[in-house]
Design a protein around this motif. Structure first.
Motif, short mmCIF file in Angstrom:
data_model
loop_
_atom_site.label_atom_id
_atom_site.label_comp_id
_atom_site.label_asym_id
_atom_site.label_seq_id
_atom_site.Cartn_x
_atom_site.Cartn_y
_atom_site.Cartn_z
N GLY A 80 0.77 -1.25 0.14
CA GLY A 80 -0.04 -0.02 0.05
C GLY A 80 0.86 1.16 0.18
N LEU A 81 2.14 1.15 0.81
CA LEU A 81 2.78 2.40 0.83
C LEU A 81 3.47 2.67 -0.67
CD1 LEU A 81 4.47 1.93 4.34
CD2 LEU A 81 3.10 4.09 3.69
N LEU A 82 3.86 1.65 -1.16
CA LEU A 82 4.55 1.66 -2.63
C LEU A 82 3.76 2.31 -3.48
CD1 LEU A 82 6.37 -1.82 -3.16
CD2 LEU A 82 7.53 0.32 -2.15
N LYS A 83 2.31 1.89 -3.35
CA LYS A 83 1.34 2.37 -4.46
C LYS A 83 1.17 3.93 -4.07
CE LYS A 83 -3.04 1.20 -6.31
NZ LYS A 83 -3.33 2.78 -6.67
N LYS A 84 0.87 4.20 -2.84
CA LYS A 84 0.56 5.52 -2.54
C LYS A 84 1.82 6.55 -3.01
CE LYS A 84 -1.02 8.44 1.41
NZ LYS A 84 -0.11 9.80 0.97
N ILE A 85 3.10 6.20 -2.63
CA ILE A 85 4.08 6.84 -3.07
C ILE A 85 4.06 7.22 -4.59
CG2 ILE A 85 6.70 7.15 -3.16
CD1 ILE A 85 6.50 5.64 -0.51
#
Ligand code: KDG
Length: 341
Positions: free
Chosen positions: A133-138
């Motif tokens: 999720g963090l990879l996608k957000k960034i």
């Protein structure tokens, strides 16, 4: 390096694994070159991982996509390389997440002290919904970066040039270099030290000249960046586990044909698996090597470690809002911490 063998050269570097999978082709014959900058030296686990990334991409693209590695912070520290990605003058880097919290405040979750009990917990969080999720957000945030994966910097250990540290009291007034990150500053202040944020590129000189008394990094970095030459003592604190995040410039990403984008994604996954394995082995060997080099390494008893942990726990509350819900609670759940309310 001069004629003398460095300690790190005595480490074992097994050959890179074979690359499997079909060749990736595109409609035209265009070639691409990726400059990949990293902070650590050729003897680091980080470099070994990027070497495998290079091998993977070059072999599967049949030489059409070339990767040139620039190690040892020769292109600057993490923040400088990330800005270079954003402005399009560098294609890839894999910084610690810590200097990026101003850009993505949620990354502060990985700076929480004593968060992951073991590698297994770290892997599960990074490879599961939370990390993905963090990879996608960034990548979605329009800040000029595509976030492709997680590899490992690792558990951080304290080194110093003043004496044995086995309790927070020993840190009183000690000048410690931290990464450019507010939580790290808070951690060391809370423990009674006198922390200064600084780029990795300036760290060796600062230790050498005594601008700071200490720093904290994984064993393999203490060895491969030769901090043992300017630091007499180390303490096995394991106080923070730092991930590396694999980043590409989105300007460059958009110019790549789709099959090569997929290749870069696959290569990042392959690098992750290989790099973590190598890094863990290197850390074990490096610790051993450092004590052979004459560094005095202090192990903490459970009680001693707990004294550090208890003292820094307020940091969790301070950053709970910045990390936000549901991320904070999900990470507490995944790591078995009793911090939910
Ligand atoms: O490229 C990674 C390094 O530059 C850096 O992240 C190493 O942990 C590190 C530090 O202390 O700056």
């Amino acid at each position: 390096a001069g004629a003398m063998a460095t300690a790190a050269q005595a480490l074992e570097f097994p050959p890179l694994p074979e690359v499997t999978g079909d060749k990736v082709t595109t409609d035209d014959d265009k070639t691409y070159t990726i400059k990949f900058g990293i902070g650590l030296t050729e003897e680091s686990g980080q470099y070994r991982g990027v070497q495998y990334f290079k091998k993977y991409v070059e072999e599967r693209s049949d030489g059409k996509v070339k990767v040139n590695i620039f190690p040892n912070a020769q292109l600057g520290g993490d923040l400088k390389m990330v800005s270079a990605l954003q402005s399009g003058t560098l294609e890839m880097t894999s910084p610690s997440t810590s200097p990026l919290v101003n850009m993505e405040p949620k990354l502060a979750v990985f700076d929480l002290p004593f968060l992951f009990d073991d590698y297994d917990q770290a892997d599960k969080v990074l490879d599961g919904d939370i990390g993905q999720g963090l990879l996608k957000k960034i990548s979605d945030d329009n800040n000029g970066l595509v976030a492709l994966g997680w590899s490992e910097n690792g558990y951080r250990e304290l080194t110093d040039s003043t004496g044995v540290v086995d309790s927070p009291d020993d840190l009183s007034g000690m000048k410690i270099r931290t990464m450019q990150n507010p939580i790290h500053l808070d951690i060391w202040r809370t423990l009674g030290a006198n922390p200064t944020p600084m780029s990795f590129a300036e760290l060796f000189t600062a230790l050498d000249q005594g601008t700071v008394d200490g720093q904290e990094n994984p064993w393999i970095t203490i060895l491969s960046s030769r901090f043992y030459e300017v630091q007499s003592h180390a303490t096995a604190t394991d106080h923070v586990y730092t991930p590396f995040i694999t980043l590409m410039s989105s300007r460059y990403w958009e110019r790549l044909p789709q099959p090569y984008q997929q290749l870069i994604r696959d290569a990042s996954e392959e690098m992750k698996t290989y790099q973590r394995k190598v890094n863990r082995q290197l850390n074990r060997e490096a610790k051993q090597q450092l004590s052979e080099e004459g560094m005095e390494i202090t192990e903490l008893s459970d009680e001693q470690r707990d004294a550090f942990r208890q003292k820094v726990l307020p940091v969790y509350e301070e950053y709970r809002d910045q990390i936000g819900q549901p991320l904070f609670d999900n990470v507490m759940k995944a790591t078995g911490h009793q911090m939910t309310q």
